[in-house]
Scaffold this motif. Sequence first.
Motif, PDB file in Angstrom:
ATOM      1  N   ASN A 190       0.826  -1.209   0.000  1.00 10.11           N
ATOM      2  CA  ASN A 190       0.000   0.000   0.000  1.00 10.11           C
ATOM      3  C   ASN A 190       0.861   1.260   0.000  1.00 10.11           C
ATOM      4  O   ASN A 190       0.508   2.255  -0.639  1.00 10.11           O
ATOM      5  CB  ASN A 190      -0.931   0.003   1.217  1.00 10.11           C
ATOM      6  CG  ASN A 190      -2.007  -1.053   1.113  1.00 10.11           C
ATOM      7  OD1 ASN A 190      -2.434  -1.417   0.022  1.00 10.11           O
ATOM      8  ND2 ASN A 190      -2.456  -1.575   2.246  1.00 10.11           N
ATOM      9  N   ASN A 191       1.982   1.212   0.695  1.00 10.59           N
ATOM     10  CA  ASN A 191       2.890   2.356   0.735  1.00 10.59           C
ATOM     11  C   ASN A 191       3.465   2.637  -0.653  1.00 10.59           C
ATOM     12  O   ASN A 191       3.519   3.797  -1.096  1.00 10.59           O
ATOM     13  CB  ASN A 191       4.012   2.077   1.735  1.00 10.59           C
ATOM     14  CG  ASN A 191       4.925   3.278   1.923  1.00 10.59           C
ATOM     15  OD1 ASN A 191       4.483   4.422   1.986  1.00 10.59           O
ATOM     16  ND2 ASN A 191       6.223   3.023   2.016  1.00 10.59           N
ATOM     17  N   LEU A 192       3.865   1.593  -1.366  1.00  9.89           N
ATOM     18  CA  LEU A 192       4.394   1.759  -2.719  1.00  9.89           C
ATOM     19  C   LEU A 192       3.315   2.256  -3.675  1.00  9.89           C
ATOM     20  O   LEU A 192       3.587   3.090  -4.557  1.00  9.89           O
ATOM     21  CB  LEU A 192       4.958   0.426  -3.223  1.00  9.89           C
ATOM     22  CG  LEU A 192       6.243  -0.070  -2.561  1.00  9.89           C
ATOM     23  CD1 LEU A 192       6.567  -1.490  -3.018  1.00  9.89           C
ATOM     24  CD2 LEU A 192       7.411   0.861  -2.853  1.00  9.89           C
ATOM     25  N   ARG A 193       2.106   1.757  -3.501  1.00  8.41           N
ATOM     26  CA  ARG A 193       1.003   2.178  -4.367  1.00  8.41           C
ATOM     27  C   ARG A 193       0.675   3.648  -4.148  1.00  8.41           C
ATOM     28  O   ARG A 193       0.435   4.389  -5.117  1.00  8.41           O
ATOM     29  CB  ARG A 193      -0.232   1.313  -4.098  1.00  8.41           C
ATOM     30  CG  ARG A 193      -1.377   1.560  -5.067  1.00  8.41           C
ATOM     31  CD  ARG A 193      -2.481   0.556  -4.867  1.00  8.41           C
ATOM     32  NE  ARG A 193      -3.005   0.587  -3.499  1.00  8.41           N
ATOM     33  CZ  ARG A 193      -3.960  -0.200  -3.037  1.00  8.41           C
ATOM     34  NH1 ARG A 193      -4.487  -1.112  -3.844  1.00  8.41           N
ATOM     35  NH2 ARG A 193      -4.384  -0.112  -1.806  1.00  8.41           N
ATOM     36  N   GLU A 194       0.668   4.091  -2.896  1.00 11.63           N
ATOM     37  CA  GLU A 194       0.369   5.495  -2.592  1.00 11.63           C
ATOM     38  C   GLU A 194       1.447   6.429  -3.140  1.00 11.63           C
ATOM     39  O   GLU A 194       1.168   7.567  -3.506  1.00 11.63           O
ATOM     40  CB  GLU A 194       0.230   5.680  -1.081  1.00 11.63           C
ATOM     41  CG  GLU A 194      -1.036   5.050  -0.508  1.00 11.63           C
ATOM     42  CD  GLU A 194      -1.092   5.127   1.010  1.00 11.63           C
ATOM     43  OE1 GLU A 194      -0.159   5.723   1.607  1.00 11.63           O
ATOM     44  OE2 GLU A 194      -2.046   4.598   1.599  1.00 11.63           O
ATOM     45  N   LYS A 195       2.677   5.927  -3.191  1.00 11.93           N
ATOM     46  CA  LYS A 195       3.767   6.750  -3.719  1.00 11.93           C
ATOM     47  C   LYS A 195       3.807   6.744  -5.247  1.00 11.93           C
ATOM     48  O   LYS A 195       4.658   7.404  -5.843  1.00 11.93           O
ATOM     49  CB  LYS A 195       5.106   6.243  -3.177  1.00 11.93           C
ATOM     50  CG  LYS A 195       5.305   6.528  -1.695  1.00 11.93           C
ATOM     51  CD  LYS A 195       6.669   6.027  -1.226  1.00 11.93           C
ATOM     52  CE  LYS A 195       6.899   6.348   0.240  1.00 11.93           C
ATOM     53  NZ  LYS A 195       8.227   5.869   0.711  1.00 11.93           N
ATOM     54  N   GLY A 196       2.904   5.996  -5.879  1.00 15.43           N
ATOM     55  CA  GLY A 196       2.845   5.955  -7.338  1.00 15.43           C
ATOM     56  C   GLY A 196       3.880   5.048  -7.975  1.00 15.43           C
ATOM     57  O   GLY A 196       4.163   5.162  -9.175  1.00 15.43           O
ATOM     58  N   PHE A 197       4.431   4.128  -7.197  1.00 10.55           N
ATOM     59  CA  PHE A 197       5.478   3.248  -7.717  1.00 10.55           C
ATOM     60  C   PHE A 197       4.968   2.378  -8.854  1.00 10.55           C
ATOM     61  O   PHE A 197       5.621   2.241  -9.905  1.00 10.55           O
ATOM     62  CB  PHE A 197       6.025   2.379  -6.578  1.00 10.55           C
ATOM     63  CG  PHE A 197       7.025   1.357  -7.013  1.00 10.55           C
ATOM     64  CD1 PHE A 197       8.314   1.729  -7.373  1.00 10.55           C
ATOM     65  CD2 PHE A 197       6.699   0.016  -7.071  1.00 10.55           C
ATOM     66  CE1 PHE A 197       9.250   0.788  -7.785  1.00 10.55           C
ATOM     67  CE2 PHE A 197       7.629  -0.941  -7.476  1.00 10.55           C
ATOM     68  CZ  PHE A 197       8.910  -0.544  -7.829  1.00 10.55           C
ATOM     69  N   PHE A 198       3.799   1.800  -8.702  1.00  7.28           N
ATOM     70  CA  PHE A 198       3.268   0.900  -9.724  1.00  7.28           C
ATOM     71  C   PHE A 198       2.815   1.664 -10.967  1.00  7.28           C
ATOM     72  O   PHE A 198       2.933   1.167 -12.088  1.00  7.28           O
ATOM     73  CB  PHE A 198       2.113   0.075  -9.145  1.00  7.28           C
ATOM     74  CG  PHE A 198       2.534  -0.781  -7.979  1.00  7.28           C
ATOM     75  CD1 PHE A 198       3.335  -1.894  -8.172  1.00  7.28           C
ATOM     76  CD2 PHE A 198       2.144  -0.455  -6.684  1.00  7.28           C
ATOM     77  CE1 PHE A 198       3.737  -2.679  -7.104  1.00  7.28           C
ATOM     78  CE2 PHE A 198       2.543  -1.229  -5.608  1.00  7.28           C
ATOM     79  CZ  PHE A 198       3.351  -2.338  -5.811  1.00  7.28           C
ATOM     80  N   ASN A 199       2.323   2.890 -10.773  1.00  2.34           N
ATOM     81  CA  ASN A 199       1.957   3.729 -11.922  1.00  2.34           C
ATOM     82  C   ASN A 199       3.189   4.095 -12.740  1.00  2.34           C
ATOM     83  O   ASN A 199       3.128   4.190 -13.971  1.00  2.34           O
ATOM     84  CB  ASN A 199       1.252   5.001 -11.455  1.00  2.34           C
ATOM     85  CG  ASN A 199      -0.167   4.714 -10.980  1.00  2.34           C
ATOM     86  OD1 ASN A 199      -0.801   3.749 -11.416  1.00  2.34           O
ATOM     87  ND2 ASN A 199      -0.672   5.537 -10.075  1.00  2.34           N
TER      88      ASN A 199
END
Length: 206
Positions: free
Chosen positions: A112-121
């Motif tokens: 969730n932390n990586l997703r919030e930071k836009g890592f997957f985008n």
Amino acid sequence: MMIKNIENKIKLASWISISSLITSIIISLGISYLAYKQIQISRKSVYILDKNSTPYQANQLDVTVNRPLEYRTHVNLFHMLFFTLAPDEKFIEYQMKKAMYLIDETGALQYNNLREKGFFNSILSSSAVLTIQTDSVFIDSEKKYFRYYGKQTIDRRSSTVIRTIITEGYLHDLNLRTENNGHGVLITKWKTVENKDISNVQKTNI
């Protein structure tokens, strides 16, 4: 005199009877113990039939014998799932879903932390392909502690980045093995110790 001989014979007969009884009890207990051990051994043996109905014996091993190897394989599998990604949203979701079966809530927190930071985008927008190579996995079986060492390659259109990945955590044995968690282990208290770039090679566009 005759009476005394009779008394001695009675005493001798009594001792023989008592000795016979004690010996019988000892023999019975010994036979029961050996029978119990044989049953235990037989339960560890499984017979498998091949196509020709020929039986082959397969012995059951103590679960603790290969546990350190299972721990190492489990930790390696989780990191392969979590850090191997492609610019495909469904593939990323699939990898994360499979990985979450192997870890407690600390895995979801990092995801969730990586997703919030836009890592997957950023993976999707840059068409990056992420792979990881395991260097080693240290396992302390007594403390159920592990430390993972690996290198992650991030291959983008413009560059190739290599970074070191070091994580640590603990291992919790589960009472049940499932299709999604074949080792019956759960990673707990997982955290990243190091995640830094060691190489950044720019690509030449032709």
